[in-house]
Design a protein around this motif. Structure first.
Motif, short mmCIF file in Angstrom:
data_model
loop_
_atom_site.label_atom_id
_atom_site.label_comp_id
_atom_site.label_asym_id
_atom_site.label_seq_id
_atom_site.Cartn_x
_atom_site.Cartn_y
_atom_site.Cartn_z
N VAL A 203 -13.11 3.42 12.87
CA VAL A 203 -12.36 4.55 12.32
C VAL A 203 -13.34 5.42 11.53
CG1 VAL A 203 -10.12 3.40 12.21
CG2 VAL A 203 -11.71 3.21 10.30
N GLN A 204 -12.92 6.66 11.27
CA GLN A 204 -13.72 7.56 10.45
C GLN A 204 -12.85 8.02 9.27
OE1 GLN A 204 -13.42 8.24 13.92
NE2 GLN A 204 -15.22 6.95 14.21
N PRO A 205 -13.39 8.08 8.05
CA PRO A 205 -14.75 7.68 7.67
C PRO A 205 -14.90 6.16 7.65
CG PRO A 205 -13.47 8.24 5.73
CD PRO A 205 -12.59 8.55 6.91
N THR A 206 -16.08 5.71 7.28
CA THR A 206 -16.34 4.28 7.33
C THR A 206 -15.81 3.53 6.11
OG1 THR A 206 -18.53 4.64 6.36
CG2 THR A 206 -18.39 4.57 8.77
N GLU A 207 -15.57 4.26 5.00
CA GLU A 207 -15.03 3.59 3.82
C GLU A 207 -13.52 3.48 3.98
OE1 GLU A 207 -16.58 2.18 1.28
OE2 GLU A 207 -18.48 2.61 2.28
N ILE A 208 -13.06 2.27 4.33
CA ILE A 208 -11.67 2.06 4.70
C ILE A 208 -11.12 0.85 3.97
CG2 ILE A 208 -10.13 1.41 6.61
CD1 ILE A 208 -11.02 4.30 6.76
N ALA A 209 -9.86 0.97 3.57
CA ALA A 209 -9.11 -0.20 3.10
C ALA A 209 -8.11 -0.56 4.18
CB ALA A 209 -8.40 0.11 1.78
N TRP A 210 -8.10 -1.84 4.57
CA TRP A 210 -7.23 -2.31 5.66
C TRP A 210 -6.06 -3.11 5.09
CZ3 TRP A 210 -7.63 -0.56 10.47
CH2 TRP A 210 -8.85 -0.02 10.90
N TYR A 211 -4.91 -2.93 5.75
CA TYR A 211 -3.69 -3.61 5.33
C TYR A 211 -3.01 -4.23 6.55
CZ TYR A 211 -4.31 -1.03 0.98
OH TYR A 211 -4.82 -0.53 -0.18
N SER A 212 -2.20 -5.24 6.28
CA SER A 212 -1.47 -5.89 7.37
C SER A 212 -0.14 -5.22 7.65
CB SER A 212 -1.25 -7.38 7.05
OG SER A 212 -0.52 -7.52 5.83
N THR A 213 0.31 -4.36 6.75
CA THR A 213 1.56 -3.61 6.94
C THR A 213 1.34 -2.15 6.56
OG1 THR A 213 2.38 -4.06 4.71
CG2 THR A 213 2.94 -5.66 6.43
N ALA A 214 2.24 -1.31 7.01
CA ALA A 214 2.10 0.13 6.75
C ALA A 214 2.23 0.45 5.27
CB ALA A 214 3.14 0.90 7.55
N ASN A 215 2.98 -0.39 4.52
CA ASN A 215 3.22 -0.10 3.11
C ASN A 215 2.66 -1.20 2.21
OD1 ASN A 215 4.77 2.30 3.64
ND2 ASN A 215 6.41 0.96 4.32
N GLY A 216 1.75 -2.01 2.74
CA GLY A 216 1.19 -3.11 1.96
C GLY A 216 0.43 -2.60 0.75
N THR A 217 0.41 -3.41 -0.29
CA THR A 217 -0.28 -3.02 -1.52
C THR A 217 -1.55 -3.83 -1.77
OG1 THR A 217 1.12 -4.56 -2.78
CG2 THR A 217 1.85 -2.26 -2.61
N THR A 218 -1.71 -4.92 -1.03
CA THR A 218 -2.90 -5.75 -1.21
C THR A 218 -3.82 -5.58 0.00
OG1 THR A 218 -1.63 -7.38 -2.46
CG2 THR A 218 -3.76 -8.09 -1.59
N PRO A 219 -5.00 -4.97 -0.19
CA PRO A 219 -5.89 -4.76 0.96
C PRO A 219 -6.48 -6.07 1.45
CG PRO A 219 -6.96 -4.08 -1.08
CD PRO A 219 -5.55 -4.42 -1.44
N LEU A 220 -6.77 -6.09 2.75
CA LEU A 220 -7.41 -7.25 3.37
C LEU A 220 -8.92 -7.18 3.12
CD1 LEU A 220 -5.51 -7.15 6.77
CD2 LEU A 220 -5.05 -8.67 4.85
N ALA A 221 -9.53 -8.33 3.00
CA ALA A 221 -10.99 -8.38 2.84
C ALA A 221 -11.66 -7.87 4.11
CB ALA A 221 -11.45 -9.80 2.54
N ALA A 222 -12.82 -7.23 3.95
CA ALA A 222 -13.52 -6.65 5.11
C ALA A 222 -13.93 -7.72 6.11
CB ALA A 222 -14.75 -5.88 4.64
N ASN A 223 -14.12 -8.95 5.64
CA ASN A 223 -14.53 -10.03 6.55
C ASN A 223 -13.35 -10.82 7.10
OD1 ASN A 223 -13.79 -11.33 4.22
ND2 ASN A 223 -15.62 -12.60 4.06
N THR A 224 -12.15 -10.26 6.98
CA THR A 224 -10.97 -10.92 7.55
C THR A 224 -11.12 -10.98 9.07
OG1 THR A 224 -9.54 -10.13 5.77
CG2 THR A 224 -8.47 -10.79 7.83
N PRO A 225 -11.01 -12.17 9.68
CA PRO A 225 -11.15 -12.26 11.15
C PRO A 225 -10.05 -11.48 11.87
CG PRO A 225 -11.37 -14.42 10.12
CD PRO A 225 -10.87 -13.49 9.05
N LEU A 226 -10.45 -10.79 12.95
CA LEU A 226 -9.46 -10.09 13.77
C LEU A 226 -8.61 -11.10 14.53
CD1 LEU A 226 -11.37 -7.07 15.39
CD2 LEU A 226 -9.79 -7.05 13.47
N VAL A 227 -7.34 -10.79 14.67
CA VAL A 227 -6.42 -11.59 15.47
C VAL A 227 -5.98 -10.73 16.64
CG1 VAL A 227 -4.23 -12.83 15.49
CG2 VAL A 227 -5.68 -12.90 13.45
#
Length: 451
Positions: A203-227
């Motif tokens: 994705v662009q830009p590269t500084e991204i916070a990832w979440y498991s839901t559209a409205n999640g409040t706790t970001p996933l760690a960058a090293n979270t394994p993809l499922v």
């Protein structure tokens, strides 16, 4: 009245002493806040046309700012007189400290709908204003505006800070991230490669916070394994905030199965010159390597004895993450232990049939015979030998034959049948005839009593 005389007649005068009552008050000590900027007019007294004096009896303007701990004196002035008695009032000026904060410039995110309650201070009971002095305190819950200075004062029941804390409010708006592919396909990593993580999503830009839901409040760690077959939600990260809007990315991971085999240690005959295509697996189109992550072999590549090969299945450009390991061994059979040479055979009676491969001398070894040094089809034991022909002997091992073959040259002796002029010959018993007396040519004949 002259110099030495007084008038004979006197003028009677009756003086009237008028005393204007002094002002009154309910409190001779009156309290003010520094922020009030109180003047003499703010002192609470009752009387007429009040005038104020300092301790040195200097008349003071009513607009004079009062000072903490100073006593001011008030008179009341009627139609004729000013009160002789003065009322003293001592002023007490109180102030509250200026609020404090760790950050005089504070950043907020629009999606959090920040209000004045969110401004960070290290003091309690702070009221906020839009001006450094005066004005009306903003109601609790007032929404913050971008690039605006708010002024905070500590408040009590009667006072507020005379010097207000200035805080610049900045509201950072971050645009949502973008991607060229909302469905992103990956190959499962090969054995020894690092696992796929959120950092592998594009994705662009590269500084991204990832979440498991559209409205999640706790970001996933960058090293979270993809499922595989999972949707992730990305928010762009600014200097202080994330984007209010998120995009989704659907991740799939192609994981081809590991090839199968009935035997992970496969033995081949060195004489057959086995190749990659000779390996025995349960699937077609297996790709083989001699090291994990190396260069694949073509199917005609000869196998090397005592070597481990790694087999992968390929699906849409992806390889099995875990390869099939097959150890290749050769069965090497030594050449026959007799030297090449010529084997001679005498004619045999017709009832015995032709001389065959079975009659070749093998020196006690188990041998397969071939008509050439490279023939792959062994001769049957009943194959008739041909005069002046070369036959090739290979030693038979447990499952294989020797790579080297020993040539044997075959000579079938040819001897003419004896002849005679008389097939019935008469002899006198008295001469005691023997087989030597039989007339035959040539004379060197071996005689038998049966055919």
């Amino acid at each position: 009245q002259g110099q030495t005389c007084i008038s004979a007649t006197r003028l009677p005068i009756t003086p009237a002493i008028i005393d204007e009552p002094a002002p009154t008050t309910l409190a001779t000590s009156q309290f003010f806040c520094t922020a009030d900027m109180a003047t003499l007019d703010n002192l609470l007294v009752s009387g007429t046309n009040i005038q104020w004096y300092d301790a040195n009896d200097n008349l003071l303007p009513n607009s004079t700012l009062v000072i903490d701990g100073i006593t001011y004196y008030a008179t009341s002035t009627g139609a004729e007189c000013e009160s002789a008695e003065k009322l003293g009032i001592t002023t007490v000026i109180s102030d509250l400290p200026t609020p404090t904060t760790d950050e005089t410039t504070q950043y907020f995110c629009p999606q959090n709908n920040p209000t004045i309650n969110d401004i960070s201070v290290t003091s309690a009971n702070v009221a906020w204003f839009t001006t450094p002095t005066g004005g009306t305190a903003l109601p609790s819950g007032t929404h913050l505006n971008n690039n605006t200075v708010y002024y905070g004062a500590i408040t009590s029941a009667n006072c507020s800070s005379s010097i207000r804390l200035a805080v610049l409010v900045m509201i950072e708006t971050v645009n949502a991230p973008t991607t060229q592919n909302v469905v992103q396909n990956f190959c499962a990593p090969l054995l020894g490669e690092p696992a796929l993580t959120l950092a592998d999503l594009t994705v662009q830009p590269t500084e991204i916070a990832w979440y498991s839901t559209a409205n999640g409040t706790t970001p996933l760690a960058a090293n979270t394994p993809l499922v595989s077959n999972t949707t992730y939600y990305a928010a762009a990260v600014g200097d202080h905030c994330e984007s209010a809007n998120r995009i989704f990315v659907y991740a799939t991971i192609n994981t081809p199965a590991t090839p199968t085999t009935l035997n992970t240690e496969q033995t081949f005959c060195a004489s057959t010159v086995p190749t990659i295509a000779s390996t025995q697996v349960g699937q077609g189109q297996v790709i083989w390597y001699d090291v994990i992550g190396g260069t694949p072999f073509v199917s005609t590549t000869p196998l090397v004895n005592n070597t481990t090969y790694y087999g992968y299945l390929e699906d849409q450009g992806c390889l099995s993450p875990t390869p099939l390991e097959v150890i290749v061994d050769y069965e090497i059979v030594s050449a026959p232990n007799f030297t090449s040479g010529t084997q001679f055979f005498c004619p045999q009676p017709s009832y015995l049939g032709a001389i065959t491969v079975a009659q070749l001398n093998t020196n006690g070894q188990q041998i397969q015979w071939f008509e050439s040094a490279t023939s792959t089809t062994p001769l049957a034991s009943t194959t008739a030998l041909v005069n002046n022909a070369t036959y090739y002997a290979a030693t038979v091992g447990s499952n294989c034959i020797s790579t080297l073959r020993t040539p044997v040259y075959v000579v079938l002796e040819s001897i003419n049948v004896p002849t005679t002029n008389d097939t019935t010959q008469l002899f006198c018993r008295s001469t005691i005839p023997t087989v030597a007396d039989i007339q035959i040519s040539p004379s060197s004949v071996v005689w038998y009593d049966a055919e």
